[in-house]
Design an enzyme around this catalytic site. Structure first.
Site, mmCIF file in Angstrom:
data_model
loop_
_atom_site.group_PDB
_atom_site.id
_atom_site.type_symbol
_atom_site.label_atom_id
_atom_site.label_comp_id
_atom_site.label_asym_id
_atom_site.label_seq_id
_atom_site.Cartn_x
_atom_site.Cartn_y
_atom_site.Cartn_z
ATOM 1 N N HIS A 103 -1.101 -0.219 -9.940
ATOM 2 C CA HIS A 103 -1.703 -1.116 -8.944
ATOM 3 C C HIS A 103 -2.177 -2.427 -9.591
ATOM 4 O O HIS A 103 -3.345 -2.798 -9.485
ATOM 5 C CB HIS A 103 -2.865 -0.409 -8.223
ATOM 6 C CG HIS A 103 -3.203 -1.031 -6.894
ATOM 7 N ND1 HIS A 103 -3.572 -0.300 -5.795
ATOM 8 C CD2 HIS A 103 -3.226 -2.319 -6.488
ATOM 9 C CE1 HIS A 103 -3.808 -1.117 -4.782
ATOM 10 N NE2 HIS A 103 -3.604 -2.343 -5.189
ATOM 11 N N GLU B 69 -4.527 7.153 -5.673
ATOM 12 C CA GLU B 69 -4.612 6.381 -6.925
ATOM 13 C C GLU B 69 -5.914 6.728 -7.626
ATOM 14 O O GLU B 69 -6.938 6.845 -6.952
ATOM 15 C CB GLU B 69 -4.564 4.883 -6.618
ATOM 16 C CG GLU B 69 -3.219 4.462 -6.027
ATOM 17 C CD GLU B 69 -3.168 2.973 -5.696
ATOM 18 O OE1 GLU B 69 -4.103 2.231 -6.046
ATOM 19 O OE2 GLU B 69 -2.176 2.556 -5.080
ATOM 20 N N ASP C 141 4.050 0.362 -7.449
ATOM 21 C CA ASP C 141 2.753 -0.102 -7.966
ATOM 22 C C ASP C 141 1.591 0.521 -7.199
ATOM 23 O O ASP C 141 0.456 0.457 -7.647
ATOM 24 C CB ASP C 141 2.688 -1.636 -7.848
ATOM 25 C CG ASP C 141 1.454 -2.228 -8.510
ATOM 26 O OD1 ASP C 141 1.221 -1.904 -9.701
ATOM 27 O OD2 ASP C 141 0.718 -2.987 -7.857
ATOM 28 N N ARG D 84 0.855 -1.190 0.000
ATOM 29 C CA ARG D 84 0.000 0.000 0.000
ATOM 30 C C ARG D 84 0.886 1.234 0.000
ATOM 31 O O ARG D 84 1.907 1.282 0.699
ATOM 32 C CB ARG D 84 -0.913 0.011 1.242
ATOM 33 C CG ARG D 84 -2.080 -0.955 1.171
ATOM 34 C CD ARG D 84 -3.083 -0.556 0.078
ATOM 35 N NE ARG D 84 -4.239 -1.429 -0.003
ATOM 36 C CZ ARG D 84 -4.375 -2.454 -0.852
ATOM 37 N NH1 ARG D 84 -3.402 -2.757 -1.686
ATOM 38 N NH2 ARG D 84 -5.490 -3.170 -0.873
HETATM 39 C C1 GLV Z 1 -4.855 -5.324 -4.084
HETATM 40 O O1 GLV Z 1 -4.225 -4.360 -3.807
HETATM 41 C C2 GLV Z 1 -5.526 -6.130 -3.104
HETATM 42 O O2 GLV Z 1 -5.738 -5.657 -1.993
HETATM 43 O O3 GLV Z 1 -5.842 -7.273 -3.417
#
Ligand code: GLV
Length: 313
Positions: A276, A257, A252, A228
């Site tokens: 992401h 976002e 990522d 995160r």
């Molecule tokens: C993606 O970031 C998830 O939480 O699966």
């Protein structure tokens, strides 16, 4: 049998998820929604929520809600003050480690095999004799050793990397040369040639990696963030990358976002930005987790992959 109302929510792939829901006939009624307005209209009757990127302000209206199955690994979006205490939250697990190990080692290899340099040289029809660098023998530090972190550790070890990690307990783990507690995070980062954060966002992890931790890293090290964004203090990260405290970043996840177009990270040549996607939720991979938990729920059995609310993951 009264049928249980399930609200399935996904902004882009709701139908694909809906086609994969399996339940005994008449055991559930399924509301398939892809907009906040559709979900808002059904929230008051919903007992089970199966969701991705859910507009969490609607949870305040969820007076019948008992269970939320997340379509992803991270669940921080559900832990809002409006979430009634009786609601059980379960997450998707087991399917992300393989994806995220491929992402991590793939991008590490992009660095060491100088893929960008060779592609650029090729475009110029230039025979550029650069040696690659090794991954084997280099140290990979994994911050967060849940099922995803452990799978990355196995992949790194398979390529001959020295793998170390940081976990809440700091307990030694097979295949890892050392495991540190969060209080010794800088000690782990100091050794890393590549460091990857896989941490979930909780009260304890928010802003965990800041200036001191980034300054502890080698100037030749690369930092990957696939957990995160808010786990790393973004202003410090921008400085670390811009002022070359570290060699580069493969990012990522971000505080905001999509990453805003005017964000300074976009312009940094030593940064790779991906949107992401490191651990994608694929309907066919998530569906078995939901279907198995739904069977358990309908049978009055304990659900699997229940999130510990106090820990936040
Ligand atoms: C993606 O970031 C998830 O939480 O699966």
């Amino acid at each position: 049998m009264t049928s249980r109302r399930v609200l399935l929510y996904h902004p882009g792939q709701a139908e694909a998820y809906a086609r994969l829901v399996r339940a005994p006939r008449r055991a559930i009624s399924l509301d398939v929604c892809s907009t906040p307005a559709e979900a808002a209209a059904r929230m008051a009757d919903t007992e089970i929520l199966y969701a991705w990127k859910f507009p969490s302000h609607l949870l305040a209206r969820a007076s019948r809600l008992r269970w939320i199955q997340a379509m992803g690994a991270g669940v921080e979006e559900f832990f809002v003050p409006d979430l009634p205490p009786r609601v059980i939250v379960t997450r998707a697990t087991g399917m992300f480690g393989a994806w995220m190990a491929e992402y991590t080692l793939g991008w590490c290899t992009w660095v060491t095999q100088r893929m960008e340099a060779f592609r650029e040289a090729q475009h110029e029809r230039r025979w550029r004799a650069l040696d690659p660098e090794p991954l084997h023998g280099r140290t990979l530090a994994i911050v967060g050793l849940g099922d995803i972190g452990r799978q990355i550790a196995r992949a790194g070890a398979a390529l001959g990397m020295r793998v170390i990690g940081v976990s809440r307990s700091g307990r030694p783990q097979r295949g890892l040369a050392a495991v540190y507690r969060p209080s010794s995070l800088a000690r782990a980062l100091r050794q890393a040639d590549f460091a990857v954060s896989v941490l979930p966002l909780t009260e304890e992890t928010r802003g965990l990696i800041g200036e001191a931790e980034l300054r502890a890293m080698k100037p030749t090290a690369w930092l990957l963030n696939i957990g995160r964004g808010a786990v790393i203090q973004e202003p410090a990260l921008v400085r670390a990358l811009g002022e070359k405290w570290i060699a580069g970043g493969i990012l990522d996840v971000f505080d905001t976002e999509p990453l805003p177009p005017d964000h300074p990270l976009w312009a940094l040549p030593n940064v790779v930005i991906t949107p992401h996607i490191a651990g994608p939720s694929v309907p066919a991979e998530i569906a078995p987790v939901f279907n198995a938990n739904l069977r358990r729920y309908l049978a009055g059995q304990r659900l699997r992959f229940v999130v510990d609310r106090a820990r936040g993951y």
